[in-house]
Design an enzyme around this catalytic site. Structure first.
Site, PDB file in Angstrom:
ATOM      1  N   ARG A   1       5.730   1.393   6.351  1.00 24.12           N
ATOM      2  CA  ARG A   1       4.347   1.808   6.062  1.00 24.12           C
ATOM      3  C   ARG A   1       4.212   2.433   4.675  1.00 24.12           C
ATOM      4  NH1 ARG A   1       0.635   6.320   8.264  1.00 24.12           N
ATOM      5  NH2 ARG A   1      -1.435   5.339   8.382  1.00 24.12           N
TER       6      ARG A   1
ATOM      7  N   ILE B   1      -6.007   3.702   5.027  1.00 25.37           N
ATOM      8  CA  ILE B   1      -5.093   2.960   5.891  1.00 25.37           C
ATOM      9  C   ILE B   1      -5.240   3.586   7.277  1.00 25.37           C
ATOM     10  CG2 ILE B   1      -3.139   4.460   5.260  1.00 25.37           C
ATOM     11  CD1 ILE B   1      -1.269   2.097   5.683  1.00 25.37           C
ATOM     12  N   SER B   2      -5.481   2.769   8.274  1.00 25.59           N
ATOM     13  CA  SER B   2      -5.827   3.279   9.603  1.00 25.59           C
ATOM     14  C   SER B   2      -4.667   4.030  10.245  1.00 25.59           C
ATOM     15  CB  SER B   2      -6.257   2.126  10.520  1.00 25.59           C
ATOM     16  OG  SER B   2      -7.454   1.535  10.077  1.00 25.59           O
ATOM     17  N   GLN B   3      -5.015   4.912  11.170  1.00 26.14           N
ATOM     18  CA  GLN B   3      -4.031   5.610  11.983  1.00 26.14           C
ATOM     19  C   GLN B   3      -3.154   4.582  12.699  1.00 26.14           C
ATOM     20  OE1 GLN B   3      -5.818   7.435  15.346  1.00 26.14           O
ATOM     21  NE2 GLN B   3      -4.074   8.767  15.818  1.00 26.14           N
ATOM     22  N   PRO B   4      -1.834   4.743  12.681  1.00 25.52           N
ATOM     23  CA  PRO B   4      -0.959   3.766  13.332  1.00 25.52           C
ATOM     24  C   PRO B   4      -1.310   3.499  14.795  1.00 25.52           C
ATOM     25  CG  PRO B   4       0.333   5.153  11.899  1.00 25.52           C
ATOM     26  CD  PRO B   4      -1.052   5.730  11.904  1.00 25.52           C
TER      27      PRO B   4
END
Length: 211
Positions: free
Chosen positions: A35, A61-64
């Site tokens: 990431r 960048i979105s939360q995993p």
């Protein structure tokens, strides 16, 4: 992928499993994806935290967990060809490209699209087609799609995206403005069933404006 990054990615996948992600292929893809590659160096130390992070241009960048959850929802329908609306950093595309035979992805911000293309090339992911354009309109000449994933929130569901679903295809999309719901739409002939999954928070899906 360095040993440190691999260990961190594996640990992130374990955290997501504890948070409720169950699909083994999704967890494997998370554990194999660095990431930090999708972030500026100044934020690399936060890469394996379960949180959204800025990537510039007013985007994140979105939360995993959300990346994994949306991917898991999509894979329940075993899609062969998927459209992603909102390439962003390219992290979600990198996860999807490991799990579906064909991925098409659209980004309206040219600089982000160029970076994402370079990152996926570094990861040797070559089953991805990129488009610079208005994601609200989808990608008509590449449709129909078995699955469409939208990584920004729409005030209303774009009709163009629904029309580009194949029979039995699914659209995973955050819907709303201040309060947003992650929703899944499934196509049956010319009818669409809908299901509310959970409350989420995304940047808005911009209609028509390129940058």
């Amino acid at each position: 992928m360095t040993r440190v990054a691999l260990t961190s990615a594996v640990n992130l996948a374990k955290k997501l499993q504890e948070a409720g992600i169950r699909h083994p292929a999704v967890l494997k893809a998370i554990s194999h994806t660095p990431r930090e590659l999708f972030l500026d160096n100044a934020l690399a130390h936060k890469a394996y935290e379960n949180t959204a992070l800025p990537i510039g241009q007013g985007q994140t960048i979105s939360q995993p967990y959300i990346v994994a959850r949306m991917t898991e929802l999509l894979l329940q329908h075993q899609p062969q060809k998927v459209l992603e609306v909102g390439t962003g950093s390219g992290y979600q595309a990198a996860i999807l490209a490991q799990l579906v035979p064909e991925l098409c992805t659209i980004e309206r911000i040219k600089g982000l699209q160029i970076q994402a293309r370079q990152r996926l090339k570094r990861l040797d992911l070559h089953n991805v087609s990129f488009k610079y354009g208005d994601g609200w309109q989808g990608w008509p000449n590449r449709s129909p799609f078995d699955g469409i994933m939208v990584t920004a929130a729409a005030a209303k569901v774009p009709e163009a995206l629904l029309s580009q679903l194949a029979e039995g295809g699914v659209l995973i999309i955050p819907v709303g403005e201040e309060t947003q719901q992650l929703m899944r739409f499934t196509r049956r002939s010319d009818r669409f069933s809908s299901e509310v999954i959970e409350t989420v928070k995304f940047v808005p899906l911009v209609n028509g404006e390129l940058a």
